[in-house]
Design a protein around this motif. Structure first.
Motif, PDB file in Angstrom:
ATOM      1  N   SER A 153     -10.768   6.711  -3.407  1.00 38.04           N
ATOM      2  CA  SER A 153     -10.326   6.912  -2.021  1.00 38.04           C
ATOM      3  C   SER A 153      -9.520   5.685  -1.595  1.00 38.04           C
ATOM      4  O   SER A 153      -9.898   4.954  -0.686  1.00 38.04           O
ATOM      5  CB  SER A 153     -11.521   7.146  -1.095  1.00 38.04           C
ATOM      6  OG  SER A 153     -12.506   6.145  -1.256  1.00 38.04           O
ATOM      7  N   ILE A 154      -8.430   5.496  -2.319  1.00 41.51           N
ATOM      8  CA  ILE A 154      -7.532   4.371  -2.074  1.00 41.51           C
ATOM      9  C   ILE A 154      -6.156   4.909  -1.697  1.00 41.51           C
ATOM     10  O   ILE A 154      -5.952   6.117  -1.633  1.00 41.51           O
ATOM     11  CB  ILE A 154      -7.403   3.478  -3.332  1.00 41.51           C
ATOM     12  CG1 ILE A 154      -6.792   4.294  -4.500  1.00 41.51           C
ATOM     13  CG2 ILE A 154      -8.753   2.910  -3.738  1.00 41.51           C
ATOM     14  CD1 ILE A 154      -6.394   3.452  -5.694  1.00 41.51           C
ATOM     15  N   ASN A 155      -5.221   4.004  -1.487  1.00 43.79           N
ATOM     16  CA  ASN A 155      -3.847   4.403  -1.197  1.00 43.79           C
ATOM     17  C   ASN A 155      -3.253   5.198  -2.365  1.00 43.79           C
ATOM     18  O   ASN A 155      -3.416   4.838  -3.526  1.00 43.79           O
ATOM     19  CB  ASN A 155      -3.010   3.137  -0.940  1.00 43.79           C
ATOM     20  CG  ASN A 155      -1.650   3.463  -0.389  1.00 43.79           C
ATOM     21  OD1 ASN A 155      -0.803   4.010  -1.087  1.00 43.79           O
ATOM     22  ND2 ASN A 155      -1.448   3.156   0.882  1.00 43.79           N
ATOM     23  N   LYS A 156      -2.572   6.286  -2.010  1.00 41.17           N
ATOM     24  CA  LYS A 156      -1.995   7.201  -2.990  1.00 41.17           C
ATOM     25  C   LYS A 156      -1.067   6.489  -3.989  1.00 41.17           C
ATOM     26  O   LYS A 156      -1.031   6.834  -5.175  1.00 41.17           O
ATOM     27  CB  LYS A 156      -1.201   8.259  -2.213  1.00 41.17           C
ATOM     28  CG  LYS A 156      -0.549   9.323  -3.030  1.00 41.17           C
ATOM     29  CD  LYS A 156       0.208  10.315  -2.131  1.00 41.17           C
ATOM     30  CE  LYS A 156       0.897  11.369  -2.996  1.00 41.17           C
ATOM     31  NZ  LYS A 156       1.434  12.479  -2.198  1.00 41.17           N
ATOM     32  N   ALA A 159      -2.857   5.147  -7.015  1.00 42.83           N
ATOM     33  CA  ALA A 159      -3.915   6.022  -7.531  1.00 42.83           C
ATOM     34  C   ALA A 159      -3.924   6.070  -9.069  1.00 42.83           C
ATOM     35  O   ALA A 159      -4.977   5.860  -9.687  1.00 42.83           O
ATOM     36  CB  ALA A 159      -3.764   7.421  -6.952  1.00 42.83           C
ATOM     37  N   ASN A 176     -11.229  12.617  -6.889  1.00 42.46           N
ATOM     38  CA  ASN A 176      -9.988  12.069  -6.359  1.00 42.46           C
ATOM     39  C   ASN A 176      -9.667  12.555  -4.941  1.00 42.46           C
ATOM     40  O   ASN A 176      -9.421  13.729  -4.728  1.00 42.46           O
ATOM     41  CB  ASN A 176      -8.848  12.473  -7.322  1.00 42.46           C
ATOM     42  CG  ASN A 176      -7.485  12.160  -6.797  1.00 42.46           C
ATOM     43  OD1 ASN A 176      -7.293  11.180  -6.079  1.00 42.46           O
ATOM     44  ND2 ASN A 176      -6.521  12.999  -7.145  1.00 42.46           N
ATOM     45  N   THR A 178      -7.127  10.971  -3.223  1.00 39.99           N
ATOM     46  CA  THR A 178      -5.880  10.279  -2.859  1.00 39.99           C
ATOM     47  C   THR A 178      -4.700  11.202  -2.600  1.00 39.99           C
ATOM     48  O   THR A 178      -3.660  10.754  -2.158  1.00 39.99           O
ATOM     49  CB  THR A 178      -5.437   9.323  -3.989  1.00 39.99           C
ATOM     50  OG1 THR A 178      -5.060  10.102  -5.132  1.00 39.99           O
ATOM     51  CG2 THR A 178      -6.533   8.357  -4.355  1.00 39.99           C
ATOM     52  N   SER A 193      -9.952  16.921  -7.875  1.00 42.08           N
ATOM     53  CA  SER A 193      -9.223  16.425  -6.707  1.00 42.08           C
ATOM     54  C   SER A 193      -9.507  17.277  -5.479  1.00 42.08           C
ATOM     55  O   SER A 193      -9.629  18.495  -5.568  1.00 42.08           O
ATOM     56  CB  SER A 193      -7.721  16.466  -6.974  1.00 42.08           C
ATOM     57  OG  SER A 193      -7.405  15.662  -8.097  1.00 42.08           O
TER      58      SER A 193
ATOM     59  N   ASN B 102      -3.386   9.323   7.951  1.00 48.74           N
ATOM     60  CA  ASN B 102      -2.863   9.554   6.601  1.00 48.74           C
ATOM     61  C   ASN B 102      -2.304  10.948   6.333  1.00 48.74           C
ATOM     62  O   ASN B 102      -1.524  11.122   5.400  1.00 48.74           O
ATOM     63  CB  ASN B 102      -3.970   9.286   5.563  1.00 48.74           C
ATOM     64  CG  ASN B 102      -4.500   7.877   5.658  1.00 48.74           C
ATOM     65  OD1 ASN B 102      -3.730   6.927   5.740  1.00 48.74           O
ATOM     66  ND2 ASN B 102      -5.816   7.736   5.674  1.00 48.74           N
TER      67      ASN B 102
END
Lengths: 211, 211
Positions: A153-156, A159, A176, A178, A193, B102
């Motif tokens: 769960s970070i910046n795309k 990823a 996932n 992201t 995802s 986001n």
């Protein structure tokens, strides 16, 4: 029990729904239920339900229905909820924090082992009893612990790079969030995802169809 | 174009995936693509792709492939992305805030009209240009504006009650993040739920199957 690889993707996707419904019935004190009643509560036909469950062997009895607790236990085992999978969270932003606070990992048989974040101002803070650790330590943590699942769960934009590092460190699967498509390469890492847009666009389709 | 109600649920669920892939191809400067290449990038067979698209009429040309921009436009229309649906957010906690910050509503053709929150300490705060309004004003807001979609990201315990109020106020659909099952009654309100647990349990199934 048949080999699980024969089970269709649609059946697999319905199993968690059955589990949620059985949890709900259990909380309501329902001990057994017919395929007809279960179907009517879930918008499925009784024959579809019998067919779904027959993939895994026989759970019900003719004229008696399904025992809620036993059926719940069987489905939980099929879903691997008895494996006590170890989970770590990569990225403790808003989505990550929400998962720590609201997602009932232990109810589904998972153990949340740790949470990691790159932004120094979040490192050391505590959310629902979980202390956020420095992302610089995650590689060692993964090597020293048995991490089955990493939540991404970070910046795309980062990823795939972070996913590659996680896979390289020994993570067996990635959940996932992201919205990037993660390519596991030939690692065999399981990628699942959640694309929020897919869900909203399905809603939009049905709304448009109604007009 | 065939009547959309003939389209199977599986095809509908794949359309947003096609859209994401076509966006990606478009960003990469790809102008046309064969069903074979599209299939290999998406893990689908060429014949499945041709069959999916044939539900909506003919997009491709034999031996030429699909024009990425034109196909993207057709799928966007089928998904209602040209309708400019108005969206409000009910509950500006962590998930709600993350969506405001986001989720690219405008990219998918939606207009985010407002965000509402019951906790007074959050009312008046601003997130990515959106000022959080008092939940007490949401009923009037819905009556005065054309709200197609309400995002429900509140506590699970109040989900059905708040959903009933939203439906009563004239909301046409609910995008549900609460993990509660929302019953629309006989209102005809479209409900689309994101159950995080369903996704994690599917991952857990595939991980278990691999062992």
């Amino acid at each position: 029990m048949k080999k699980s690889s024969n089970i269709s993707k649609n059946v697999i996707r319905r199993l968690p729904r059955y589990l949620r419904k059985l949890d709900e019935l259990s909380r309501a004190g329902v001990e057994r239920i017919s395929s007809g009643e279960l179907g009517s509560q879930m918008g499925l036909t009784p024959s579809q339900i019998r067919q779904d469950f027959s993939c895994f062997g026989e759970f019900g009895q003719q004229g008696y229905g399904y025992r809620v607790a036993a059926l719940r236990g069987q489905i939980a085992r099929i879903l691997g909820m008895d494996r006590s999978y170890g989970v770590i969270l990569i990225g403790a932003g808003r989505i990550g924090q929400s998962l720590i606070e609201n997602f009932d990992f232990s109810h589904y048989g998972f153990r949340l082992l740790g949470a990691f974040e790159i932004r120094k101002e979040l490192v050391g803070t505590e959310i629902a009893g979980v202390t956020i650790a420095d992302a610089e330590t995650q590689r060692d943590f993964i090597r020293e612990n048995n991490v089955d699942i990493a939540i991404l769960s970070i910046n795309k934009d980062h990823a795939q790079q972070v996913a590659d590092e996680l896979i390289d460190s020994g993570v067996k699967s990635i959940w996932n969030f992201t919205d990037a498509e993660i390519d596991p390469g030939d690692s065999g890492c399981v990628i699942e995802s959640i694309h929020f847009s897919d869900s909203l666009l399905a809603l939009s389709y049905y709304l448009t169809e109604k007009d």
